[in-house]
Design a protein around this motif. Structure first.
Motif, PDB file in Angstrom:
ATOM      1  N   ASN A 167       0.832  -1.198  -0.192  1.00  0.00           N
ATOM      2  CA  ASN A 167      -0.127   0.092  -0.054  1.00  0.00           C
ATOM      3  C   ASN A 167       0.802   1.388   0.065  1.00  0.00           C
ATOM      4  O   ASN A 167       2.076   1.351   0.441  1.00  0.00           O
ATOM      5  CB  ASN A 167      -0.934  -0.054   1.281  1.00  0.00           C
ATOM      6  CG  ASN A 167      -0.265  -0.098   2.546  1.00  0.00           C
ATOM      7  OD1 ASN A 167       0.568  -1.020   2.655  1.00  0.00           O
ATOM      8  ND2 ASN A 167      -0.401   0.824   3.320  1.00  0.00           N
ATOM      9  N   LEU A 168       0.373   2.175  -0.631  1.00  0.00           N
ATOM     10  CA  LEU A 168       1.183   3.626  -0.891  1.00  0.00           C
ATOM     11  C   LEU A 168       0.955   4.249   0.752  1.00  0.00           C
ATOM     12  O   LEU A 168       0.089   4.248   1.404  1.00  0.00           O
ATOM     13  CB  LEU A 168       0.730   4.551  -1.697  1.00  0.00           C
ATOM     14  CG  LEU A 168       0.530   3.913  -3.157  1.00  0.00           C
ATOM     15  CD1 LEU A 168      -0.097   4.912  -4.046  1.00  0.00           C
ATOM     16  CD2 LEU A 168       2.001   3.605  -3.468  1.00  0.00           C
ATOM     17  N   LYS A 169       2.069   4.853   1.012  1.00  0.00           N
ATOM     18  CA  LYS A 169       2.204   5.709   2.303  1.00  0.00           C
ATOM     19  C   LYS A 169       2.635   7.108   1.743  1.00  0.00           C
ATOM     20  O   LYS A 169       2.958   7.391   1.106  1.00  0.00           O
ATOM     21  CB  LYS A 169       3.401   5.450   3.268  1.00  0.00           C
ATOM     22  CG  LYS A 169       3.115   3.662   3.666  1.00  0.00           C
ATOM     23  CD  LYS A 169       4.338   3.228   4.574  1.00  0.00           C
ATOM     24  CE  LYS A 169       4.206   1.752   4.977  1.00  0.00           C
ATOM     25  NZ  LYS A 169       5.192   1.426   5.844  1.00  0.00           N
ATOM     26  N   LYS A 170       1.778   8.171   2.639  1.00  0.00           N
ATOM     27  CA  LYS A 170       1.774   9.447   2.442  1.00  0.00           C
ATOM     28  C   LYS A 170       3.064  10.280   3.370  1.00  0.00           C
ATOM     29  O   LYS A 170       3.200   9.968   4.792  1.00  0.00           O
ATOM     30  CB  LYS A 170       0.586   9.999   3.029  1.00  0.00           C
ATOM     31  CG  LYS A 170      -0.496   9.973   1.908  1.00  0.00           C
ATOM     32  CD  LYS A 170      -0.155  11.183   0.623  1.00  0.00           C
ATOM     33  CE  LYS A 170      -1.662  10.995  -0.229  1.00  0.00           C
ATOM     34  NZ  LYS A 170      -1.325  12.120  -1.302  1.00  0.00           N
ATOM     35  N   PHE A 171       3.852  10.971   2.802  1.00  0.00           N
ATOM     36  CA  PHE A 171       4.834  11.735   3.483  1.00  0.00           C
ATOM     37  C   PHE A 171       4.766  13.291   3.049  1.00  0.00           C
ATOM     38  O   PHE A 171       4.071  13.670   2.319  1.00  0.00           O
ATOM     39  CB  PHE A 171       6.075  11.344   3.007  1.00  0.00           C
ATOM     40  CG  PHE A 171       6.737   9.832   3.468  1.00  0.00           C
ATOM     41  CD1 PHE A 171       7.450   9.649   4.559  1.00  0.00           C
ATOM     42  CD2 PHE A 171       6.214   8.869   2.661  1.00  0.00           C
ATOM     43  CE1 PHE A 171       7.867   8.189   4.817  1.00  0.00           C
ATOM     44  CE2 PHE A 171       6.583   7.680   2.910  1.00  0.00           C
ATOM     45  CZ  PHE A 171       7.253   7.261   4.286  1.00  0.00           C
ATOM     46  N   HIS A 172       4.941  14.010   4.205  1.00  0.00           N
ATOM     47  CA  HIS A 172       4.691  15.380   3.976  1.00  0.00           C
ATOM     48  C   HIS A 172       5.788  16.401   4.070  1.00  0.00           C
ATOM     49  O   HIS A 172       6.785  16.025   4.796  1.00  0.00           O
ATOM     50  CB  HIS A 172       3.463  15.588   5.315  1.00  0.00           C
ATOM     51  CG  HIS A 172       2.515  15.137   5.498  1.00  0.00           C
ATOM     52  ND1 HIS A 172       1.289  15.185   4.651  1.00  0.00           N
ATOM     53  CD2 HIS A 172       2.097  13.656   6.035  1.00  0.00           C
ATOM     54  CE1 HIS A 172       0.422  14.250   4.889  1.00  0.00           C
ATOM     55  NE2 HIS A 172       0.823  13.328   5.762  1.00  0.00           N
ATOM     56  N   CYS A 173       5.575  17.659   3.546  1.00  0.00           N
ATOM     57  CA  CYS A 173       6.531  18.604   3.430  1.00  0.00           C
ATOM     58  C   CYS A 173       6.504  19.507   4.653  1.00  0.00           C
ATOM     59  O   CYS A 173       5.273  19.717   5.193  1.00  0.00           O
ATOM     60  CB  CYS A 173       6.320  19.544   2.146  1.00  0.00           C
ATOM     61  SG  CYS A 173       6.364  18.589   0.668  1.00  0.00           S
ATOM     62  N   PRO A 174       7.554  19.889   5.387  1.00  0.00           N
ATOM     63  CA  PRO A 174       7.368  21.001   6.189  1.00  0.00           C
ATOM     64  C   PRO A 174       6.743  22.344   5.971  1.00  0.00           C
ATOM     65  O   PRO A 174       6.997  22.695   4.558  1.00  0.00           O
ATOM     66  CB  PRO A 174       9.089  21.359   6.400  1.00  0.00           C
ATOM     67  CG  PRO A 174       9.767  19.978   6.064  1.00  0.00           C
ATOM     68  CD  PRO A 174       8.840  19.346   5.007  1.00  0.00           C
ATOM     69  N   ASP A 175       6.288  22.924   6.640  1.00  0.00           N
ATOM     70  CA  ASP A 175       5.275  24.053   6.161  1.00  0.00           C
ATOM     71  C   ASP A 175       6.117  25.068   5.563  1.00  0.00           C
ATOM     72  O   ASP A 175       5.822  25.751   4.630  1.00  0.00           O
ATOM     73  CB  ASP A 175       4.602  24.623   7.545  1.00  0.00           C
ATOM     74  CG  ASP A 175       3.514  23.665   7.988  1.00  0.00           C
ATOM     75  OD1 ASP A 175       2.934  22.814   7.129  1.00  0.00           O
ATOM     76  OD2 ASP A 175       3.106  23.983   9.219  1.00  0.00           O
ATOM     77  N   ALA A 176       7.268  25.276   6.082  1.00  0.00           N
ATOM     78  CA  ALA A 176       8.316  26.489   5.874  1.00  0.00           C
ATOM     79  C   ALA A 176       8.799  26.233   4.359  1.00  0.00           C
ATOM     80  O   ALA A 176       9.402  27.245   3.609  1.00  0.00           O
ATOM     81  CB  ALA A 176       9.269  26.659   6.749  1.00  0.00           C
ATOM     82  N   THR A 177       8.767  24.898   3.732  1.00  0.00           N
ATOM     83  CA  THR A 177       9.573  24.751   2.470  1.00  0.00           C
ATOM     84  C   THR A 177       8.584  24.135   1.395  1.00  0.00           C
ATOM     85  O   THR A 177       9.061  24.180   0.303  1.00  0.00           O
ATOM     86  CB  THR A 177      10.520  23.840   2.616  1.00  0.00           C
ATOM     87  OG1 THR A 177       9.993  22.234   3.033  1.00  0.00           O
ATOM     88  CG2 THR A 177      11.427  24.301   3.788  1.00  0.00           C
ATOM     89  N   GLN A 178       7.419  23.966   1.616  1.00  0.00           N
ATOM     90  CA  GLN A 178       6.512  23.458   0.811  1.00  0.00           C
ATOM     91  C   GLN A 178       6.094  24.307  -0.409  1.00  0.00           C
ATOM     92  O   GLN A 178       5.753  23.756  -1.537  1.00  0.00           O
ATOM     93  CB  GLN A 178       4.976  23.085   1.493  1.00  0.00           C
ATOM     94  CG  GLN A 178       4.299  24.371   2.044  1.00  0.00           C
ATOM     95  CD  GLN A 178       3.239  24.052   2.901  1.00  0.00           C
ATOM     96  OE1 GLN A 178       2.973  23.078   3.141  1.00  0.00           O
ATOM     97  NE2 GLN A 178       2.166  24.720   2.711  1.00  0.00           N
ATOM     98  N   ASP A 179       6.391  25.693  -0.444  1.00  0.00           N
ATOM     99  CA  ASP A 179       6.141  26.560  -1.495  1.00  0.00           C
ATOM    100  C   ASP A 179       7.371  26.760  -2.059  1.00  0.00           C
ATOM    101  O   ASP A 179       7.574  27.503  -3.266  1.00  0.00           O
ATOM    102  CB  ASP A 179       5.426  27.781  -1.131  1.00  0.00           C
ATOM    103  CG  ASP A 179       4.060  27.469  -0.497  1.00  0.00           C
ATOM    104  OD1 ASP A 179       3.436  26.886  -0.837  1.00  0.00           O
ATOM    105  OD2 ASP A 179       3.955  28.408   0.394  1.00  0.00           O
TER     106      ASP A 179
END
Length: 271
Positions: A167-179
């Motif tokens: 199954n696929l897993k989600k990984f998230h970007c830090p708020d300060a670098t996501q843009d």
């Protein structure tokens, strides 16, 4: 004494405004057991560590050293046959490992250097490099996710090579670098990561991302090193905690995402 944590400066190849930091392992992968020079002594040592081989070696030595009615060849010939065939088999297997290591180490990865995206060999990736990984590509080292083309912002990853889960897993970007999605923004990023030393636990990662944002990032795109340092000293860093949800492990594969940018955290034998 060794430091309690690992300190990493992003954009490792841009050293003009970075403090002197520890040197970490390169991303060269070695799974082979032997080299041309150590194959014979190391292979013989490993084979004679086995009780059966060592026993027949002692018996052959006794037969040779005394006036025995039994020919020493009855012990020597079977022992030589076993040692030779096993050595040839292990040598052939190790040669295949060398070929696979070379294939992995010389595969190319896109790394931001000198303000542009460059193709480099996997073995030349350094801790702190910002790397671009495309959809369906395997991560060449352990990477801190910085930004993604997904809207959430996050990315989907398959970890079947590590834990067998499909199954696929989600990984998230830090708020300060996501843009920060452009090459110039990421190259101008002034940040450090303080995290734990490498360990074998796939599900534990703790760290702290310190990033100078806003005017400092804009200044880094156009200012000299001196003015950049003064801007950093004036603005100060933003600190963000990091967890397992931010770390993409070597051997996993990017899915359903056009591309991501991330910072190399652990390389080579440290992955």
């Amino acid at each position: 004494a060794a430091p309690a944590t690992r300190l990493i400066a992003l954009n490792a190849s841009k050293n003009g405004d970075q403090e002197e930091l520890p040197k970490y392992r390169d991303n060269n992968i070695i799974t082979a057991r032997y080299t041309v020079w150590n194959f014979l002594p190391k292979n013989l040592f490993e084979q004679f560590r086995r009780i059966a081989n060592f026993y027949f070696l002692i018996v052959a030595c006794i037969h040779i050293s005394i006036d025995s009615p039994v020919s020493p060849m009855t012990s020597v010939i079977p022992l030589l046959f076993v040692i030779t065939t096993t050595g040839i088999k292990q040598g052939a297997e190790d040669w295949k490992r060398h070929k696979e290591d070379k294939k992995v180490n010389h595969a190319t990865t896109r790394v931001i250097r000198d303000g542009r995206l460059q193709d480099v060999h996997n073995c030349d990736i350094m801790v702190g490099d910002i790397i671009q990984v495309l959809q369906d590509e395997e991560f060449p080292c352990d990477i801190l996710l910085l930004s993604s083309t997904d809207l959430e912002p996050s990315c989907s990853v398959t970890t079947a090579n590590l834990d067998g889960e499909t199954n696929l897993k989600k990984f998230h970007c830090p708020d300060a670098t996501q843009d920060l999605c452009s090459i110039l923004q990421l190259w101008g990023l002034k940040a450090t990561v303080e995290c734990q030393h490498p360990n074998s636990n796939l599900y534990k990662y703790e760290g702290l991302l310190k990033i100078w944002s806003g005017a400092t990032i804009r200044a880094s795109l156009r200012a000299s090193q001196r003015s950049l340092k003064s801007a950093i000293a004036k603005d100060g860093p933003i600190s963000l905690p990091l967890s397992t949800d931010n770390l993409l492990l070597k051997g996993t594969r990017l899915k359903n995402t056009e591309h991501i940018f991330g910072c190399a955290i652990y390389t080579g034998a440290d992955t």
